[in-house]
Write a protein that holds these residues in place. Structure first.
Motif, PDB file in Angstrom:
ATOM      1  N   GLY A  68      -2.181  -1.870   9.831  1.00  0.00           N
ATOM      2  CA  GLY A  68      -2.752  -0.539  10.067  1.00  0.00           C
ATOM      3  C   GLY A  68      -2.015   0.169  11.189  1.00  0.00           C
ATOM      4  N   ARG A  73      -6.130   1.518  14.745  1.00  0.00           N
ATOM      5  CA  ARG A  73      -6.729   0.232  15.154  1.00  0.00           C
ATOM      6  C   ARG A  73      -7.329   0.344  16.563  1.00  0.00           C
ATOM      7  NH1 ARG A  73      -2.810  -3.443  15.506  1.00  0.00           N
ATOM      8  NH2 ARG A  73      -1.113  -2.268  14.574  1.00  0.00           N
ATOM      9  N   VAL A  94      -8.209  -6.682  14.030  1.00  0.00           N
ATOM     10  CA  VAL A  94      -8.654  -5.565  13.193  1.00  0.00           C
ATOM     11  C   VAL A  94      -7.547  -5.224  12.197  1.00  0.00           C
ATOM     12  CG1 VAL A  94      -7.976  -3.893  14.991  1.00  0.00           C
ATOM     13  CG2 VAL A  94      -9.494  -3.167  13.172  1.00  0.00           C
ATOM     14  N   THR A  95      -7.949  -4.954  10.952  1.00  0.00           N
ATOM     15  CA  THR A  95      -6.989  -4.590   9.900  1.00  0.00           C
ATOM     16  C   THR A  95      -7.551  -3.401   9.117  1.00  0.00           C
ATOM     17  OG1 THR A  95      -6.277  -6.889   9.709  1.00  0.00           O
ATOM     18  CG2 THR A  95      -5.756  -5.448   7.841  1.00  0.00           C
ATOM     19  N   VAL A  96      -6.695  -2.418   8.882  1.00  0.00           N
ATOM     20  CA  VAL A  96      -7.084  -1.254   8.080  1.00  0.00           C
ATOM     21  C   VAL A  96      -6.894  -1.619   6.605  1.00  0.00           C
ATOM     22  CG1 VAL A  96      -6.619   1.189   7.590  1.00  0.00           C
ATOM     23  CG2 VAL A  96      -6.397   0.309   9.939  1.00  0.00           C
ATOM     24  N   THR A  97      -7.898  -1.249   5.783  1.00  0.00           N
ATOM     25  CA  THR A  97      -7.874  -1.646   4.359  1.00  0.00           C
ATOM     26  C   THR A  97      -8.008  -0.422   3.450  1.00  0.00           C
ATOM     27  OG1 THR A  97     -10.273  -1.902   4.262  1.00  0.00           O
ATOM     28  CG2 THR A  97      -8.999  -3.839   4.931  1.00  0.00           C
ATOM     29  N   TYR A 247     -11.954  -0.630   7.085  1.00  0.00           N
ATOM     30  CA  TYR A 247     -11.359  -1.623   7.997  1.00  0.00           C
ATOM     31  C   TYR A 247     -12.199  -2.882   8.052  1.00  0.00           C
ATOM     32  CZ  TYR A 247     -14.782   0.436  11.223  1.00  0.00           C
ATOM     33  OH  TYR A 247     -15.948   0.910  11.794  1.00  0.00           O
ATOM     34  N   GLN A 274      -4.381   7.510   7.783  1.00  0.00           N
ATOM     35  CA  GLN A 274      -4.631   6.720   8.993  1.00  0.00           C
ATOM     36  C   GLN A 274      -4.342   7.529  10.258  1.00  0.00           C
ATOM     37  OE1 GLN A 274      -3.616   2.496   9.118  1.00  0.00           O
ATOM     38  NE2 GLN A 274      -2.639   2.730   7.140  1.00  0.00           N
TER      39      GLN A 274
END
Ligand code: PMP
Ligand code: GLN
Length: 385
Positions: A68, A73, A94-97, A247, A274
């Motif tokens: 991300g 993030r 943390v990961t953006v999905t 996320y 994003q």
């Protein structure tokens, strides 16, 4: 195209097209007001749209980092620190999905081995069980019993076995609109404390909690947070369900496994969205405004229906209102929503679709994330029934 005639075994033999697609298509076919699938019929904030435009023009049009965009993030970790007092590392936790659906699927694919048991609560959001089954996991159903849909912790305790790998929770809850309490979180914590069970916490309606209640995120409870992957979605929070940006947060050991799958599942998420979201999240005041917006819509919806033959079930959170219709019809809930769509021009979701065996209590779900004009028109039709 010639037909495919070779024999093959479906990976999901029991699964058809989701009820959300089915009912939205039926609404469209009959020109009905669509209170079925959950999405707003009003637009996203204009300044968020302007930021998206700016992001594309500023050249943010190539692959974002796999985990991300850093600014997003950072904004996410700052948010959960401010709201829930939880400290997540920007680099590793943390990961953006691409939507919450992908985050949930990826979390399950990363952590569930064939033969593992996963406890879910029925009525249950429709993506969980197929995602578990695709990994060879076994879905175990706890009950949120009609009509108040509260968890029964003694029952959950009895369902836990040495094979239980994960418990999937969802508060505020789709479809019932219930909100778990601090006591529920304490009960959950007590059940898992001496186990290696992971919690997958679907918190996509975190900002839609009404009246005096507060959102009981697992992130408020360190003993739960340390074993949880938490999912939320910008789609719900900023009226942008079509952007599909969400996320996942979790301790780095779990997030490392999550990312192993994420990188081969989607690799990376739409970059300009994003950047736009990272800039928009810096503006204060949005969450209180969002809660007030939906609480107002809920109140209008309930007020109008209280004078109808529908029976209102509680709605403590989410943008869904469930109602019973036994005073109007003794049809099954699918037949009833189909007729409601065809003959009365309002589409809804039959709650039986959220049960593995289609339990039918004569309850349907309306989405009230609609403009005042849409709600007024729909309510005019509903109160006549
Ligand atoms: N979980 C729940 C409980 C939902 O209601 C939804 C969608 N409405 C999702 C997950 C999926 O969210 P997304 O659109 O971000 O994939
Ligand atoms: N989650 C939304 C709902 O419950 C719909 C999302 C979808 O269509 N998959 O209505």
């Amino acid at each position: 195209m010639p037909r495919y005639t070779r024999p093959f075994a479906s990976r999901l033999p029991q699964v058809g097209t989701t009820i959300f697609s089915v009912m939205s298509a039926l609404a469209q076919q009959h020109g009905a007001i669509n209170l079925s699938q959950g999405f707003p019929d009003f637009d996203a904030p204009a300044d968020l749209l302007a930021l998206l435009d700016e992001a594309t023009r500023a050249g943010h049009n190539q692959y974002a980092p796999m985990t991300g965009v850093p600014a997003l993030r950072e904004a996410i970790t700052a948010k959960v620190q401010a709201l829930y007092g939880a400290a997540y590392d920007v680099a590793s936790e943390v990961t953006v999905t691409a939507g919450a659906t992908q985050a949930l699927f990826t979390a399950i694919a990363a952590l569930v081995h064939p033969g593992d048991e996963v406890i879910v609560f029925a009525p249950v959001y429709d993506s969980y069980a197929p995602s578990v089954e695709l990994q060879g996991g076994k879905v175990v159903y706890a009950t949120l019993a009609y009509p108040d849909y509260r968890p029964d912790w003694a029952q959950v305790k009895a369902l836990i076995t040495p094979r239980t790998r994960m418990i999937i929770i969802n508060t505020p809850h789709n479809p019932t609109g219930t909100v778990w309490t601090a006591d529920d979180m304490a009960a959950l914590q007590a059940l898992v404390q001496d186990t290696d069970i992971v919690i997958l916490s679907d918190e996509v309606y975190e900002h839609m909690v009404f009246d005096q209640a507060r959102h009981e995120s697992v992130m408020r409870y360190p003993a739960l947070a340390e074993r949880s992957l938490v999912v939320s979605s910008f789609g719900k929070t900023y009226h942008i369900t079509g952007w599909k940006v969400a996320y996942c947060l979790g301790p780095q050991e779990l997030m490392a496994e999550f990312r192993k799958v994420h990188q081969f599942n989607v690799f990376t998420v739409h970059a300009p969205s994003q950047h736009a979201l990272a800039a928009f999240m810096r503006k204060p005041g949005w969450y209180a405004q969002l809660k007030a917006l939906y609480q107002g819509k809920r109140d209008i919806f309930r007020q109008a229906l209280s004078g109808s033959r529908f029976e209102l079930l509680p709605c403590e959170g989410t943008y869904f209102q469930c109602v019973g219709y036994s005073a109007i019809s003794d049809e099954g809930d699918r037949a009833f929503v189909e007729r409601l769509t065809r003959e009365h021009g309002v589409a809804a979701i039959p709650v039986s679709a959220f049960y593995p065996k289609g339990d039918d209590h004569g309850v349907i779900r309306f989405c009230f994330a609609k403009s005042a004009a849409t709600l007024e028109q729909a309510l005019e039709r509903l109160i006549k029934l």
